[in-house]
Enzyme design. Structure first.
Site, short mmCIF file in Angstrom:
data_model
loop_
_atom_site.label_atom_id
_atom_site.label_comp_id
_atom_site.label_asym_id
_atom_site.label_seq_id
_atom_site.Cartn_x
_atom_site.Cartn_y
_atom_site.Cartn_z
CG HIS A 150 43.27 -96.06 -56.35
ND1 HIS A 150 44.07 -97.12 -56.65
CD2 HIS A 150 42.53 -96.44 -55.28
CE1 HIS A 150 43.82 -98.11 -55.81
NE2 HIS A 150 42.89 -97.72 -54.97
CG ASP A 188 46.43 -95.39 -58.65
OD1 ASP A 188 46.84 -95.15 -57.52
OD2 ASP A 188 45.59 -96.28 -58.92
C1 XUL Z 1 43.62 -102.54 -50.85
C2 XUL Z 1 42.97 -102.81 -52.14
C3 XUL Z 1 42.73 -101.64 -53.01
C4 XUL Z 1 41.45 -101.70 -53.76
C5 XUL Z 1 41.13 -100.44 -54.55
O1 XUL Z 1 43.80 -103.65 -50.08
O2 XUL Z 1 42.69 -103.94 -52.45
O3 XUL Z 1 43.81 -101.49 -53.87
O4 XUL Z 1 41.45 -102.76 -54.66
O5 XUL Z 1 41.12 -99.32 -53.76
#
Ligand code: XUL
Ligand code: CO
Length: 438
Positions: free
Chosen positions: A99, A102
Site C-alpha cells: 500500500h 506502507d
Molecule cells: C484486508 C486485506 C488487505 C488487502 C490490500 O483484509 O486483505 O490487506 O489485501 O489492501
C-alpha cells in the site's frame, strides 16, 4: 547494514534438512506441471504485515518493533526498504505487494505525502534493479486515515471522494513506475453499518465511477498489468460491498467493468463469507476473472480476519488444483497477506512463518500436480455428467431442448430409474491417498 544478521539465506534442503531455516518442499528450480516451482507459485511478500505490522490488537500495544533502527519516520521508511530486500533475498521471494502508506509515512498534506512517496519509490526502484525483485501489485490505503471513516470511493462526502481519487492516482503512478504487474482495489471501508444513514445505490455508483477513472488513467500512462478487486464480506464495515466473488461479478457487470477487472481471492476472506477458499477460486475461474491470490488462512473457531500464515495443506492443495486447472497465474501470484501471531514476536518468527507458508504451498502444488496427473477426480466429474453428452442430455447442453420435448421424454420415462452415487467419501479418500502416498 544488515537487519536480520542471525539469519542466512534459506535454501532447499529437502527431507534431510536439519535446521528449521531451510525449505523442505519448496525447491524453486524444480519443474512441476511444466514450470519451475518459482514460476508456478510466484510468491510475494506483503509489505504491510511483514515490514510494518507490530502485533498490535485492540487490547494491547505492539510486541515486535518495526522501526529498523531509526526514529525519524522517513529514515525508518528507508531502512525498512533495505530490510525488505534483505528479507526477500534471504527467503528467495521474487515479488512484493504494497500500500502507498506502507512504504512511506503519510505527511500533513497530500503534497507532502506524495513527495515522500516519490523519495521512497525511487529507492525501491534502485533496490529492485539491484536485487532483481518485482512488484506483484500495488494499492492505496484508503481506509486507515480518519478522513475515511465513512469510506473513500463510497463516502457520503464528495471532498473525501476527491481526496481518495487523488491518492489512488498517485498510488497507480508509483505502481506503474515500479513496473507493477497488478493494481488492487480492496474496499477497506467501502461498505456500511446501517441503511438508516446510507444511500447504497449512490455509493456503489460512485465506487464504479472511481474504478472506471482509475482504469482509464492507468492505461493512459502505460499500465499493462491487471486490475483486481479483492472480495471481503465484512470487517472493518459490517457489510462490505465486495462481499464475495459472485457479488463482485454482479457489480462489475452492472457497471461495465467486467473486462477491466479480475479478482484477487484471499483465503481468509472466502471463509469469512461462509465459502471455502476453493469455491471462491472456482467462481473466479469459471467466470474468466481469476487473477491473483492473497495466501493466508483463518481460524475456523474465530469469526474475523486473523490473517494467519497458511499451513493447512488440504487448503493449499485444493487452491493449487484450482490454479493449475485455470492454466496457472499470468500476472498474479501468491501474496502472503499474513502476519505472525502477536506472541510470535521475534524476527526469526517472521522467517519461520514464511518458510512454513512457502513450504505449505510447495506441498500444495506437488499434491495438486498429482491430482491432475492421476486424473481420477477429473474423470469422476466427467463421468458424472456423461448423460449430457448424448441423447436428451446433449439437447439440453446445446440449448435446443424445449419444455414440451422434455415433458414428453419424462412422461415416457415414468420415473427416473437410475441415479449414480456422488461418492464423496471415496473421493476424499483419493485425495488423502494422493497427499500421503509417494
Ligand atoms: C484486508 C486485506 C488487505 C488487502 C490490500 O483484509 O486483505 O490487506 O489485501 O489492501
Ligand atoms: Co488481502
Amino acid at each position: 547494514m544488515e537487519f536480520f544478521e542471525n539469519i542466512g539465506k534459506i535454501r532447499y534442503e529437502g527431507k534431510g534438512a536439519t535446521t528449521p531455516f531451510a525449505f523442505r518442499f519448496y525447491n524453486p528450480d524444480e519443474v512441476i506441471a511444466g514450470k519451475t516451482m518459482r514460476e508456478q507459485l510466484r510468491f510475494a511478500m506483503s509489505y504491510w504485515h511483514t515490514m510494518c505490522a507490530e502485533g498490535t490488537d485492540m487490547f494491547g500495544t505492539g510486541t515486535i518493533a518495526k522501526t529498523y533502527g531509526a526514529t525519524d519516520p522517513m529514515e525508518s521508511a528507508k531502512n525498512k526498504a533495505h530490510a525488505a530486500f534483505e528479507l526477500m533475498n534471504k527467503l528467495d521471494i521474487d515479488y512484493f505487494c504494497f500500500h502507498d502508506r506502507d512504504i512511506a509515512p503519510e505527511g500533513d498534506t497530500l503534497r507532502e505525502s506524495n513527495a515522500r512517496l516519490d523519495v521512497i519509490a525511487d529507492l525501491l526502484g534502485e533496490l529492485m534493479a539491484k536485487h532483481g525483485k518485482k512488484v506483484l501489485w500495488g494499492t492505496a490505503n484508503c481506509f486507515g486515515n480518519k478522513r475515511y471513516m465513512h469510506g473513500a470511493g463510497t463516502a457520503p462526502n464528495a471532498d473525501v471522494f476527491a481526496f481518495a481519487a487523488a491518492q489512488i492516482k498517485k498510488a497507480i503512478e508509483i505502481t506503474v513506475k515500479l513496473g507493477g504487474e497488478g493494481y488492487v482495489f480492496w474496499g477497506g471501508r467501502e461498505g456500511y453499518e446501517t441503511l438508516l444513514n446510507t444511500d447504497m445505490a449512490r455509493e456503489q455508483q460512485n465506487m464504479a465511477y472511481l474504478m472506471r477513472m482509475a482504469v482509464d488513467y492507468a492505461r493512459s500512462i502505460g499500465f499493462q498489468g491487471d486490475f483486481y478487486i479483492e472480495p471481503k464480506p465484512k470487517e472493518p464495515t459490517k457489510h462490505q460491498y465486495d462481499f464475495d466473488a459472485a457479488t463482485v461479478l454482479a457489480f462489475l457487470r452492472k457497471y461495465g467493468l467486467d473486462k477491466d477487472f479480475k479478482l484477487n481471492i484471499e483465503a481468509n476472506h472466502a471463509t469469512l463469507a461462509g465459502h471455502t477458499f476453493q469455491h471462491e477460486l472456482r467462481v473466479a475461474a469459471d467466470n474468466g476473472v481469476f487473477g491473483s491470490i492473497d495466501a493466508n488462512q483463518g481460524d475456523p473457531a474465530l469469526g474475523w480476519d486473523t490473517d494467519q500464515f497458511p499451513t493447512n495443506v488440504y487448503d493449499t492443495a485444493l487452491c493449487m488444483y484450482e490454479v493449475l486447472r485455470a492454466g496457472g497465474f499470468t500476472h498474479g501470484g501468491l501474496n502472503f497477506d499474513a502476519k505472525t501471531r502477536r506472541g510470535s514476536n521475534s524476527p526469526e518468527d517472521i522467517f519461520l512463518s514464511y518458510i512454513a507458508g512457502m513450504d505449505a504451498y510447495a506441498l500444495g502444488l506437488r499434491v495438486a500436480d498429482k491430482m491432475m496427473r492421476d486424473g481420477r477426480l477429473n474423470d469422476f466429474v466427467k463421468a458424472r455428467y456423461a448423460s449430457y453428452e448424448s441423447g436428451i442430455g446433449k439437447k439440453i447442453a446445446d440449448g435446443t431442448a424445449t419444455m414440451a420435448e422434455l415433458e414428453a421424454y419424462a412422461l415416457a420415462m415414468g420415473d427416473v430409474s437410475t441415479n449414480q452415487s456422488g461418492r464423496q467419501e471415496y473421493l476424499e479418500h483419493v485425495l488423502n491417498e494422493l497427499m500421503f502416498f509417494g
